[in-house]
Write an enzyme that holds these catalytic residues in place. Structure first.
Site, PDB file in Angstrom:
ATOM      1  N   LYS A 146     -56.703   4.739  20.304  1.00 15.66           N
ATOM      2  CA  LYS A 146     -55.558   4.209  19.568  1.00 15.66           C
ATOM      3  C   LYS A 146     -56.007   3.260  18.460  1.00 15.66           C
ATOM      4  O   LYS A 146     -55.522   3.340  17.321  1.00 15.66           O
ATOM      5  CB  LYS A 146     -54.605   3.498  20.528  1.00 15.66           C
TER       6      LYS A 146
ATOM      7  N   SER B  94     -46.691   3.144  27.115  1.00 12.92           N
ATOM      8  CA  SER B  94     -47.613   2.329  26.319  1.00 12.92           C
ATOM      9  C   SER B  94     -46.986   1.845  25.023  1.00 12.92           C
ATOM     10  O   SER B  94     -47.563   0.987  24.349  1.00 12.92           O
ATOM     11  CB  SER B  94     -48.889   3.119  26.008  1.00 12.92           C
TER      12      SER B  94
END
Length: 810
Positions: free
Chosen positions: A705, A662
């Site tokens: 996030k 990611s």
């Protein structure tokens, strides 16, 4: 949602969170709803379980696979109990003594409720036998007849020896009884001759005496040989007398039992064996009632507190279904080998371990025989020998009680070998998907024994219909747990939290355990507030409280960033530096944390060094992401010339393992910035993976996030320039916190959907990415032009250095 998103422009506040309008909920509180199914979103698994329990074929046992919290246990047991309630109760299971082979107790299966009644009848028989036998064997008739037999044998012996003695006396011999036995001695004038005197007799007389003595001695030996035979005949006559008397004493009792159980051939056969044994051992029943020496204090009847002659007539009922209204559904929480297949217990007596058939104890398979057994797959596999014992029972369709020592052939002493029990059971294993697929791969027996996979869903599609089902689920769980009713605002918030738990605005979590926990906690806070119904505020309070109980580590990490112990910039611009985002999972709590990612470049032979991998802190997926971005750079900028650079990438201040791809987009942005020597905005953070064509791909944990970077920016002060770049494919997953949504609505924080590397670089640098024109070049001043120009200069430098050192050009 993603189809209406325009890449490169910040998302509107309404695109960051999919609300559920209370006005769309057609009730005031859940009290108005009837209790509905609790199997929310598990139609596939429900059909599989029903199929598995419905098909009566060998090997069609069930493995319920899926994540914990999806209600696997509850759904399986509910469906099993619904099916079991309509079926007949199985047979009782008991063990009785085997009179032919005492070490192999006989198994007996009887109709439900009969075993206990039979046990009581046998106990009553023993209780009634003792006084009846005592009266019979102490009666005047029995004593007289026994005395007659004893006197007859005595008279017979005395008569035979008397006749021999008279005959010997007539021939001047005496029959003497000595410690060594009967002997014959010669007489003269009524006196016994000594050996010396006998030898002094005239030879003719002495020889005559010797011949007479030999004949008498022969007759004496013949008589002595007949005595045991006469005694044996007497004992047989006594036995016949005992059989006759004892038979008369309890024949009516046995006749009553046979009549009562005449339809059960196995009981009648057992009663015949009991009667034969009673006849043979009648006097043992009249032995002392005192427990054997060394028996445990307070030993109960039927164990070792009574004579073994009594215990052998007991009935050991392993499983009684007299009170059952259907097939059994058994869940064994501790599936050890003895707890599954049963065991033979022992008791210490006089320094030795003793046992008998009354100490045979049932296992879960005994209790579930004729019904259903539910087990946790992982617990079965962790228990020594339990998995093999379970498979052996299912394969043989017999339940054989064996100790671990017998299974491993470690015990050679004589022990009980109970007769195997026919097994008819449906086993349901519950475990996660990884365990199921590992068993499929590693154990060839598994697929033959567990042919039905009931795969539980993690989440379901969020539609008006599923939202209505979710509301009914909330009502059902609240009713079952006796919670306060939930008003429409609380239900709407529960639906929204269902999407957040699923990590997808277009899905609802099917993990009923998390839903139930939240309902209980919201009910608690409603009670603390003195409300009769649970409101949206109570649900919000419960969610916030859950986070507050778990976010100590998140708070400490944020504190270290604010104190600049951990370095993360949220303003200004830096070359070769970008804010990456990662997710940390601690128990059941996940949160996002920003990390600084940096890149450095120099002339070289085309290597991009992943420092994390070089020091073995990077996982294989992370290393794959770095190799992919290397492929992107080579494919876009080095199609006609060699890639002559050396680059290094690193997560700064990372002291643990790094895994996942990611951050590959952030690493690529940092690398392009370092090559082009263009600063990146530090007010932005990046998440997303990238493919070799430069397109950003979806990643997990996008909500956590974004919130992790938002918390840092809010602590330092929101400026309106801060935000996060995410892949366009992740927009549909957004279910952000209220404070993040409100900040976006006020223009103080932004979330940018990005489709490609070029789009991300334009947002991070403020410069156009540029596309190749007809001549194959990029527009002057664009990001791609700067990257390509810098790579060309690095190639020239590398080539020049190679010429000076004599190195061949790549």
């Amino acid at each position: 949602m993603a189809h209406s998103v325009k890449a490169g422009e910040p998302l509107a506040a309404d695109e960051l969170y999919r609300s559920s309008s209370p006005d769309s909920i057609p009730f005031a509180t859940t009290a108005e709803l009837d209790a509905a199914t609790e199997f929310f979103g598990q139609g596939r698994a429900l059909d599989a379980v029903r199929f598995g329990i419905g098909i009566a074929r060998e090997g069609y046992n069930i493995f319920a696979l899926g994540p914990s919290g999806t209600g696997r246990h509850f759904l399986v047991e509910q469906v099993l109990r619904q099916r079991a309630g309509s079926g007949p109760a199985p047979q009782d299971q008991c063990y009785v003594h085997n009179f032919d082979e005492p070490h192999r107790p006989r198994s007996m299966r009887l109709p439900a409720g009969v075993a206990v009644r039979f046990r009581k009848d046998m106990e009553r028989l023993v209780e009634e036998l003792r006084p009846a036998l005592s009266a019979a064997l102490e009666s005047e008739e029995y004593r007289t007849r026994r005395q007659v037999i004893e006197e007859q044998i005595k008279e017979r012996q005395e008569k035979a020896f008397g006749e021999l003695e008279e005959r010997a006396k007539a021939q001047s011999f005496a029959l003497l009884r000595t410690p060594m036995g009967l002997v014959l001695a010669p007489l003269r004038e009524g006196e016994i001759l000594s050996p010396g005197e006998f030898q002094k007799l005239p030879e003719t007389e002495r020889r005559q005496k010797e011949e007479q003595l030999a004949l008498l001695q022969r007759d004496l030996q013949e008589l002595i040989r007949k005595v045991p035979q006469w005694e044996h005949e007497a004992r047989e006559r006594l036995r016949e007398l005992n059989r006759e008397i004892t038979g008369l004493a309890f024949s009516h009792l046995m006749r009553e039992l046979r009549e009562r159980y005449r339809e059960r051939a196995e009981i009648v056969a057992y009663l015949d064996a009991v009667e034969r044994d009673l006849v043979e051992n009648a006097r043992n029943l009249l032995a002392s009632d005192e427990p054997p020496a060394g028996a445990p204090h307070g030993a109960s009847a039927g164990v070792l507190g009574e004579p073994p002659w009594l215990r052998r007539y007991r009935v050991n009922v392993l499983v009684d279904h007299g009170a059952s209204s259907g097939a059994p559904v058994v869940y064994e929480a501790n599936p050890s080998c003895p707890n599954l297949i049963g065991r033979v217990e022992h008791l210490a007596q006089m320094g030795a371990l003793v046992t008998d058939f009354t100490l045979i104890k049932p296992g879960a398979l005994h209790r579930a025989n004729g019904g259903y057994l539910v087990l946790d797959a992982l617990r079965v596999l962790l228990e020594p020998f339990a998995w093999e014992a379970l498979k052996r029972a299912l394969q043989s369709r017999q339940l054989r009680i064996e100790s671990v020592g017998q299974l491993l052939s470690l015990v050679s002493t004589v022990s009980l070998e109970p007769e195997p029990v026919p097994l008819d059971v449906k086993v349901v294993l519950i475990g996660d998907r990884r365990l199921y697929y590992l068993l499929c791969e590693a154990d060839p027996d598994f697929s033959r024994l567990f042919k039905v996979a009931a795969d539980f869903e993690d989440d379901v599609e969020r539609t008006p219909e599923s939202e209505a089902d979710y509301a009914r689920l909330v009502a059902t769980l609240a009713c079952r747990e006796r919670l306060r009713p939930f008003d429409r605002g609380a239900v709407a918030r529960m639906i929204e939290q269902g999407s957040r738990a699923a990590g997808d605005a277009e899905k609802l979590s099917a993990r009923t355990q998390g839903i139930l926990d939240l309902l209980r906690e919201a009910d608690y806070w409603a009670g603390e507030a003195g409300r009769a119904a649970v409101t949206r505020e109570d649900v919000e309070h419960a969610i916030d409280a859950q986070i507050a109980r778990s976010d100590r580590v998140r708070g400490r990490l944020l504190e270290e960033v604010l104190r600049e112990t951990l370095l993360v910039d949220t303003d200004g611009g830096q070359i070769g530096q970008v804010n990456g985002l990662s997710v940390l999972q601690l128990g059941g709590f996940a949160f996002g944390h920003p990390s600084r990612i940096t890149a450095r470049v120099r002339p070289g032979k085309g290597e991009i060094v992943d420092i994390e991998r070089e020091v073995e802190l990077g996982g294989p997926i992370h290393s794959k992401g770095v190799l992919i971005l290397a492929g992107f750079i080579g494919g876009r900028y080095a199609r006609e010339r060699p890639l002559s650079l050396s680059a290094s990438l690193v997560f700064e201040q990372s002291y643990g393992g790094v895994e996942g791809d990611s951050a590959s987009a952030a690493e690529l942005f940092a690398l392009l910035s370092a090559i082009a020597e263009v600063p990146l905005r530090q007010s932005l953070a990046v998440t997303g993976s990238v493919n070799q064509h430069g397109r950003l791909q979806a990643i997990g944990g996008v909500n956590e996030k974004i919130e992790g970077f938002f918390d840092l920016c809010r602590a330092r002060g929101l400026t309106g320039a801060q935000g996060v770049l995410i892949p366009v494919a992740n927009v549909k997953h957004l279910m952000l916190r209220r404070d993040v949504v409100e900040a976006a609505r006020a223009g103080r924080f932004r979330v940018y959907p990005v489709e490609s590397v070029d789009g991300g670089m334009e947002i991070l640098t403020g410069l156009p990415a540029g596309e190749r024109d007809g001549g194959g070049g990029y527009p002057e001043g664009s990001i791609n032009s700067r990257v390509e120009s810098r790579l060309a200069r690095l190639a020239q430098i590398w080539s020049a250095q190679g010429e000076k050192s004599g190195r061949k050009a790549p």
